[in-house]
Design a protein around this motif. Structure first.
Motif, PDB file in Angstrom:
ATOM      1  N   GLY A   8      40.840  39.357  33.095  1.00  0.00           N
ATOM      2  CA  GLY A   8      41.518  38.502  32.766  1.00  0.00           C
ATOM      3  C   GLY A   8      40.662  36.952  33.528  1.00  0.00           C
ATOM      4  O   GLY A   8      41.563  37.246  35.020  1.00  0.00           O
ATOM      5  N   SER A   9      40.889  36.753  32.534  1.00  0.00           N
ATOM      6  CA  SER A   9      40.030  35.286  33.605  1.00  0.00           C
ATOM      7  C   SER A   9      41.896  33.762  33.354  1.00  0.00           C
ATOM      8  O   SER A   9      40.858  32.888  32.842  1.00  0.00           O
ATOM      9  N   GLY A  13      43.513  34.625  37.203  1.00  0.00           N
ATOM     10  CA  GLY A  13      42.713  35.677  37.257  1.00  0.00           C
ATOM     11  C   GLY A  13      41.763  34.881  38.011  1.00  0.00           C
ATOM     12  O   GLY A  13      40.737  35.506  38.758  1.00  0.00           O
ATOM     13  N   VAL A  29      35.286  39.234  36.905  1.00  0.00           N
ATOM     14  CA  VAL A  29      35.757  38.770  35.900  1.00  0.00           C
ATOM     15  C   VAL A  29      35.475  39.602  35.034  1.00  0.00           C
ATOM     16  O   VAL A  29      34.213  38.808  34.219  1.00  0.00           O
ATOM     17  N   GLU A  31      36.902  39.733  30.604  1.00  0.00           N
ATOM     18  CA  GLU A  31      37.707  38.409  30.314  1.00  0.00           C
ATOM     19  C   GLU A  31      37.639  38.857  28.082  1.00  0.00           C
ATOM     20  O   GLU A  31      36.605  38.897  28.256  1.00  0.00           O
ATOM     21  N   LYS A  32      38.532  39.510  27.997  1.00  0.00           N
ATOM     22  CA  LYS A  32      38.483  39.933  26.255  1.00  0.00           C
ATOM     23  C   LYS A  32      37.953  38.373  25.690  1.00  0.00           C
ATOM     24  O   LYS A  32      37.569  38.806  24.610  1.00  0.00           O
ATOM     25  N   PRO A  36      36.785  31.213  29.117  1.00  0.00           N
ATOM     26  CA  PRO A  36      37.827  31.006  30.235  1.00  0.00           C
ATOM     27  C   PRO A  36      39.585  30.681  30.508  1.00  0.00           C
ATOM     28  O   PRO A  36      39.419  29.337  29.203  1.00  0.00           O
ATOM     29  N   GLY A  38      42.617  31.879  29.517  1.00  0.00           N
ATOM     30  CA  GLY A  38      43.664  32.235  28.655  1.00  0.00           C
ATOM     31  C   GLY A  38      44.540  31.375  28.213  1.00  0.00           C
ATOM     32  O   GLY A  38      44.287  30.516  27.486  1.00  0.00           O
ATOM     33  N   TYR A 233      37.256  27.363  37.674  1.00  0.00           N
ATOM     34  CA  TYR A 233      36.098  28.718  36.741  1.00  0.00           C
ATOM     35  C   TYR A 233      34.381  27.763  37.717  1.00  0.00           C
ATOM     36  O   TYR A 233      33.541  29.008  37.631  1.00  0.00           O
ATOM     37  N   PHE A 243      31.195  36.642  35.802  1.00  0.00           N
ATOM     38  CA  PHE A 243      32.423  36.578  34.457  1.00  0.00           C
ATOM     39  C   PHE A 243      31.361  37.057  33.693  1.00  0.00           C
ATOM     40  O   PHE A 243      30.548  37.171  33.199  1.00  0.00           O
ATOM     41  N   PHE A 245      32.739  37.741  30.122  1.00  0.00           N
ATOM     42  CA  PHE A 245      33.640  37.031  28.482  1.00  0.00           C
ATOM     43  C   PHE A 245      33.452  38.612  26.886  1.00  0.00           C
ATOM     44  O   PHE A 245      32.433  39.217  27.278  1.00  0.00           O
ATOM     45  N   THR A 427      46.139  35.926  24.663  1.00  0.00           N
ATOM     46  CA  THR A 427      46.446  36.548  25.866  1.00  0.00           C
ATOM     47  C   THR A 427      47.351  37.784  25.943  1.00  0.00           C
ATOM     48  O   THR A 427      46.860  37.808  27.454  1.00  0.00           O
TER      49      THR A 427
END
Ligand code: FAD
Length: 493
Positions: A8-9, A13, A29, A31-32, A36, A38, A233, A243, A245, A427
């Motif tokens: 998670g960012s 995060g 990192v 991230e879903k 970045p 959330g 970031y 990162f 994503f 989130t």
């Protein structure tokens, strides 16, 4: 160097990645989302810029600390200015009050508007400072779940400054005793909402929150709140954090009760250190499949959620400021609806944030305004949000028409909406809670999940659902506490 994964960012995060990288870890990192930040993200609609979530910025020193640690000049990444006023308040009886972000000025304003004794207001805010400095500092900088906190932290000063009212009375009772006019009480009760709590249940300890605004100050980040995400970031990238994503983590892998890495649909990542910035409930339920532990977390009440209307307004309102509150007439009933009945209240307190007040022509087209209109909403327990959106929208418009003496609806030329279900979708915050668990119980601070797992070695947590709690300043502190622990644990491992 040793590998570390951050899931998670969100703001915590990002801060975790920065701190771990500076501690010598090779950080990735996952991230879903495709971006970045959330909850701390942004979007544009019809020429209007909107910060999607947080709008109040306090304690910029938490961000400065990250740049100082990295030896990078913060000004090259992130700039902000101090606001003269904390908030403008509109009451149903027609009273309008501008609260300066300054204890002395606020005391004079409350004296002139509501007949409060200047010294009473000053004493309250002085006590707020003492509580913050003695108790808040421990809570914000140390784990409450490690024995050495007792020896390292200034516990004695904390014990001597806490009075029984801070523990055993509600915030409302403390405020009712301190002030004579119920409008002043309402103003100070509002601070419970800063961590999604109910002033009629949460302990008097929360009276330390106003210290942030009236003694320390309210700030505006140049470019809006999204600049915080962008700056962190960029700093993380500068420190060689990787990162990935669109990479939802599906599983935390374990071996002999040690974290060994994580899995996404596409890839397996091995690392002896895993930090979850995902809501702690979801981390246990979905990534560890520990149903019992997940259920245990739910024993603590969730914080409130929100409904946000992002409105592009095709005119300007000189009577409004950056932060504006339109209070409900009956605050107690509003909170009963939020936390007990979990229903819409017909006269909600409406918050409007307008960043084009600080950057006209940039945050919104010239002579127009970007309104971020938020009402507190109950956490999602399956309410009909389609219906609630319509009810709240109508209630908000009615209230604004009444208190601004205008007809707002025809002025709305762009509209987006956020509700608790969407907050959870975006989130993974369980039930759409803004701040993880609420602080409605006296023991909340101690019951909130620690920044490490007691059972799984190498698994740590940072973010609004764990210690010390939600909101940007606390999330940034959670990354600090987590990283201090990692440094200690790995040194002695
Ligand atoms: P989050 O922002 O919750 O981010 C978690 C990240 O983890 C997300 O990017 C998510 O996509 C990602 N993630 C989750 N699960 C996975 C997975 N399995 N794999 C990979 N990635 C995953 N705070 C303030 O200080 N001031 C305010 O004025 C304020 N107002 C708010 C208004 C609104 C409408 C909202 C929604 C929040 C507000 N808050 C405010 C609270 C604040 O936004 C949060 O406390 C803070 O941003 C939370 O940060 P976080 O690091 O815990 O993570």
């Amino acid at each position: 160097s040793v590998k570390a994964i951050v899931i998670g960012s969100g703001v915590a995060g990002l801060a975790s990645a920065i701190r771990l990288s500076l501690s010598g870890f090779e950080v990735t990192v996952l991230e879903k989302n495709g971006y970045p930040g959330g909850k701390l993200s942004s979007f544009s609609s019809a020429g209007y810029h909107f910060d999607a979530g947080p709008s109040l910025f306090t304690q910029p020193e938490n961000i400065k600390e990250l740049f100082d640690l990295a030896g990078e000049p913060m000004e090259a990444y992130f700039q902000y200015s101090a606001m003269q006023n904390a908030c403008k308040y509109f009451y149903e009886d027609g009273t309008v009050l501008t609260a300066a972000a300054d204890a002395k000025k606020l005391a004079i304003t409350l004296h002139e508007a509501f007949g409060e004794q200047i010294s009473n207001v000053e004493t309250y805010l002085q006590q707020s400072k003492t509580l913050y400095e003695n108790v808040g500092t421990i809570f914000l900088n140390y784990s409450l779940h490690r024995k050495d906190t007792l020896t390292k932290a200034p516990v004695l000063a904390a014990l001597t400054s806490v009075k029984s009212k801070h523990l055993f009375s509600t915030l409302h009772k403390v405020n009712k005793t301190a002030f004579k006019d119920e409008r002043t009480v309402q103003l100070f009760n509002r601070y419970a909402t800063y961590n999604g709590s109910n002033p009629y249940q949460a302990p008097g300890m929360l009276s330390l929150i106003p210290h942030l605004e009236y003694n320390q100050g309210v700030f505006y980040p140049k470019g809006g709140m999204i600049s915080i995400t962008n700056a962190l970031y960029k700093l993380a990238k500068k420190l060689h954090v990787t990162f990935v994503f669109d990479a939802p983590v599906k599983k935390i892998t374990l071996h002999n009760n040690r974290a060994t890495g994580v899995e996404t649909d596409r890839e397996t990542y091995q690392a002896p250190l895993v930090v979850s910035n995902m809501d702690v409930y979801g981390t246990y339920k979905y990534l560890l499949q520990q149903e019992q532990k997940a259920a245990q977390i739910l024993k603590q009440e969730r914080s409130s959620s929100a409904l946000v209307f992002y409105w592009g307004i095709k005119t300007s309102f000189p009577q409004l400021e950056l932060h504006n509150i339109f209070f409900s007439k009956n605050y107690k009933e509003e909170f009963d609806h939020l936390f007990i009945h979990k229903r819409v209240y017909e006269d909600p307190t409406v918050y409007i944030n307008i960043t084009s007040k600080c950057e006209p022509g940039i945050q919104a087209p010239v002579n127009k305004e970007n309104w971020f209109v938020m009402v507190n909403a109950p956490a999602n327990v399956g309410q009909d949000w389609g219906k609630y959106r319509a009810l709240y929208r109508a209630a908000i418009i009615q209230k604004l028409n009444r208190l601004l003496h205008t007809n707002v609806e025809p002025l709305i030329e762009a509209e987006e909406i956020l509700d608790p279900v969407l907050i959870e979708e975006k989130t993974a915050s369980y039930m759409g809670s803004l701040y993880g668990t609420s602080s409605n119980s006296r023991m909340a601070a101690f019951l909130r999940h620690p920044n490490f797992s007691k059972k799984i070695k190498g698994l740590y947590f940072a973010g609004g659902s764990v210690h010390p709690g939600g909101g940007i300043p606390l999330c940034l502190k959670s990354a600090k506490i987590m990283c201090d622990m990692v440094q200690q644990d790995y040194r002695f491992a």
